[in-house]
Design a protein around this motif. Structure first.
Motif, PDB file in Angstrom:
ATOM      1  N   ALA A 181      23.846  52.578  46.424  1.00  0.00           N
ATOM      2  CA  ALA A 181      24.176  53.361  45.205  1.00  0.00           C
ATOM      3  C   ALA A 181      25.466  54.038  45.056  1.00  0.00           C
ATOM      4  N   VAL A 182      26.101  54.239  43.718  1.00  0.00           N
ATOM      5  CA  VAL A 182      27.278  54.910  43.547  1.00  0.00           C
ATOM      6  C   VAL A 182      26.646  55.884  42.335  1.00  0.00           C
ATOM      7  N   VAL A 183      27.290  57.150  42.675  1.00  0.00           N
ATOM      8  CA  VAL A 183      27.234  58.156  41.696  1.00  0.00           C
ATOM      9  C   VAL A 183      28.645  58.599  41.231  1.00  0.00           C
ATOM     10  N   ALA A 184      28.976  58.777  39.875  1.00  0.00           N
ATOM     11  CA  ALA A 184      30.094  59.183  39.551  1.00  0.00           C
ATOM     12  C   ALA A 184      30.060  60.661  39.262  1.00  0.00           C
ATOM     13  N   TYR A 185      31.319  61.331  39.786  1.00  0.00           N
ATOM     14  CA  TYR A 185      31.338  62.772  39.286  1.00  0.00           C
ATOM     15  C   TYR A 185      32.390  63.032  38.333  1.00  0.00           C
ATOM     16  N   GLN A 229      30.442  67.255  38.620  1.00  0.00           N
ATOM     17  CA  GLN A 229      29.028  66.912  38.033  1.00  0.00           C
ATOM     18  C   GLN A 229      28.687  65.544  37.682  1.00  0.00           C
ATOM     19  N   PRO A 230      27.449  65.184  38.184  1.00  0.00           N
ATOM     20  CA  PRO A 230      26.923  63.807  38.186  1.00  0.00           C
ATOM     21  C   PRO A 230      27.063  63.285  36.629  1.00  0.00           C
ATOM     22  N   CYS A 231      27.682  62.108  36.463  1.00  0.00           N
ATOM     23  CA  CYS A 231      28.046  61.704  35.076  1.00  0.00           C
ATOM     24  C   CYS A 231      27.396  60.365  34.717  1.00  0.00           C
ATOM     25  N   GLY A 232      27.544  59.630  36.005  1.00  0.00           N
ATOM     26  CA  GLY A 232      26.986  58.074  35.770  1.00  0.00           C
ATOM     27  C   GLY A 232      26.409  57.588  37.202  1.00  0.00           C
ATOM     28  N   CYS A 233      26.065  56.625  37.117  1.00  0.00           N
ATOM     29  CA  CYS A 233      25.538  55.818  38.376  1.00  0.00           C
ATOM     30  C   CYS A 233      25.406  54.172  38.161  1.00  0.00           C
ATOM     31  N   GLY A 234      25.089  53.523  39.242  1.00  0.00           N
ATOM     32  CA  GLY A 234      24.824  52.422  39.564  1.00  0.00           C
ATOM     33  C   GLY A 234      24.598  51.874  40.734  1.00  0.00           C
ATOM     34  N   ALA A 235      23.982  50.707  41.013  1.00  0.00           N
ATOM     35  CA  ALA A 235      23.453  50.199  42.309  1.00  0.00           C
ATOM     36  C   ALA A 235      23.401  48.798  42.538  1.00  0.00           C
ATOM     37  N   ILE A 236      23.456  48.236  43.632  1.00  0.00           N
ATOM     38  CA  ILE A 236      23.421  46.845  43.898  1.00  0.00           C
ATOM     39  C   ILE A 236      22.265  46.784  44.836  1.00  0.00           C
ATOM     40  N   LYS A 237      21.615  45.579  44.700  1.00  0.00           N
ATOM     41  CA  LYS A 237      20.321  45.122  45.637  1.00  0.00           C
ATOM     42  C   LYS A 237      20.271  43.803  45.791  1.00  0.00           C
ATOM     43  N   GLN A 238      20.208  43.554  47.041  1.00  0.00           N
ATOM     44  CA  GLN A 238      20.162  42.090  47.679  1.00  0.00           C
ATOM     45  C   GLN A 238      19.239  41.231  47.074  1.00  0.00           C
ATOM     46  N   LEU A 239      19.615  40.075  46.259  1.00  0.00           N
ATOM     47  CA  LEU A 239      18.747  39.220  45.521  1.00  0.00           C
ATOM     48  C   LEU A 239      18.535  38.055  46.547  1.00  0.00           C
ATOM     49  N   ASP A 240      19.711  37.331  47.235  1.00  0.00           N
ATOM     50  CA  ASP A 240      19.450  36.320  48.255  1.00  0.00           C
ATOM     51  C   ASP A 240      20.561  36.501  49.004  1.00  0.00           C
ATOM     52  N   PRO A 241      20.917  35.600  49.838  1.00  0.00           N
ATOM     53  CA  PRO A 241      21.832  35.874  51.157  1.00  0.00           C
ATOM     54  C   PRO A 241      23.268  36.001  50.601  1.00  0.00           C
ATOM     55  N   GLU A 296      22.663  42.033  43.334  1.00  0.00           N
ATOM     56  CA  GLU A 296      21.969  42.374  41.616  1.00  0.00           C
ATOM     57  C   GLU A 296      22.469  43.603  41.334  1.00  0.00           C
ATOM     58  N   VAL A 297      23.135  43.752  40.219  1.00  0.00           N
ATOM     59  CA  VAL A 297      23.500  45.032  39.792  1.00  0.00           C
ATOM     60  C   VAL A 297      22.478  45.815  38.990  1.00  0.00           C
ATOM     61  N   LYS A 298      22.215  47.130  39.522  1.00  0.00           N
ATOM     62  CA  LYS A 298      21.043  47.530  39.049  1.00  0.00           C
ATOM     63  C   LYS A 298      21.273  49.109  38.531  1.00  0.00           C
ATOM     64  N   ASN A 316      33.197  48.418  39.246  1.00  0.00           N
ATOM     65  CA  ASN A 316      34.167  47.821  40.096  1.00  0.00           C
ATOM     66  C   ASN A 316      33.891  48.346  41.390  1.00  0.00           C
ATOM     67  N   GLU A 317      33.530  49.545  41.568  1.00  0.00           N
ATOM     68  CA  GLU A 317      33.188  50.146  43.003  1.00  0.00           C
ATOM     69  C   GLU A 317      31.983  49.213  43.611  1.00  0.00           C
ATOM     70  N   LEU A 318      30.790  48.911  42.812  1.00  0.00           N
ATOM     71  CA  LEU A 318      29.796  48.305  43.422  1.00  0.00           C
ATOM     72  C   LEU A 318      30.117  46.741  43.740  1.00  0.00           C
ATOM     73  N   GLU A 319      31.111  46.137  42.926  1.00  0.00           N
ATOM     74  CA  GLU A 319      31.451  44.934  43.269  1.00  0.00           C
ATOM     75  C   GLU A 319      32.435  45.027  44.309  1.00  0.00           C
ATOM     76  N   GLN A 320      32.972  45.950  44.875  1.00  0.00           N
ATOM     77  CA  GLN A 320      33.993  46.038  45.968  1.00  0.00           C
ATOM     78  C   GLN A 320      32.960  46.100  47.146  1.00  0.00           C
ATOM     79  N   TRP A 321      31.690  46.900  47.127  1.00  0.00           N
ATOM     80  CA  TRP A 321      30.987  47.001  47.915  1.00  0.00           C
ATOM     81  C   TRP A 321      30.397  46.032  48.380  1.00  0.00           C
ATOM     82  N   ALA A 322      29.737  44.902  47.412  1.00  0.00           N
ATOM     83  CA  ALA A 322      29.237  43.906  47.763  1.00  0.00           C
ATOM     84  C   ALA A 322      30.170  42.693  48.506  1.00  0.00           C
ATOM     85  N   ALA A 323      31.393  42.745  47.920  1.00  0.00           N
ATOM     86  CA  ALA A 323      32.225  42.006  48.734  1.00  0.00           C
ATOM     87  C   ALA A 323      32.502  42.320  50.058  1.00  0.00           C
TER      88      ALA A 323
END
Length: 151
Positions: free
Chosen positions: A48-52, A56-68, A72-74, A93-100
């Protein structure tokens, strides 16, 4: 200045932001909310990513493994008062970078037609509409997207 923090779904700020997201989606989705909510539990989310902004926490997003090969962005969300500041682009962008970095080839996601700002974000971020996958197949309000991380 926006600061992005990589964490997991047990982080208190992530949990609070997801609570605000769920309240927003309950209004947008109306009677369909219970159907979508069952697929949006955070207990299995490891990334998970939290944006500050000014600590102050202002936004978030997450990734979850769907298959090998696929993440999946959540749980993408930015508080209404912070929208329009490109924060969602930064989170995505941070979630995509992390997934890569973790070795995944693509990201997929589902959003609803009642979330036009989300659809715009994903299209502007290089996501392409794909046939609805998994539990979203045949769901008229759902639109699914894909982005290849490695070409």
């Amino acid at each position: 200045m926006t600061t992005l923090f990589r964490t997991n779904a047990q982080h208190a700020d992530f949990i609070e932001l997801v609570s605000q997201l769920d309240a927003d989606l309950a209004v947008r989705d109306g009677r369909d909310h219970a159907f979508y909510h069952q697929f949006n539990q955070i207990d299995q989310i490891k990334y998970a990513v939290v944006a500050y902004l000014d600590d102050q926490p202002c936004g978030c997003g997450a990734i979850k493994q769907l298959d090998p090969k696929t993440m999946e962005v959540k749980r993408m969300f930015v508080k209404p008062q912070h929208r329009g500041k490109k924060m969602a682009f930064q989170i995505l962008n941070e979630l995509e970078q992390w997934a890569a970095e973790l070795g995944f080839d693509r990201c997929v996601l589902e959003t609803g037609y009642k979330q036009p700002e989300a659809i715009s974000l994903y299209e502007k971020s290089g996501y392409q509409i794909i046939p609805n996958y998994g539990q979203y197949a045949g769901i008229a309000n759902s639109v699914c997207f894909e982005k290849r991380l490695k070409e």
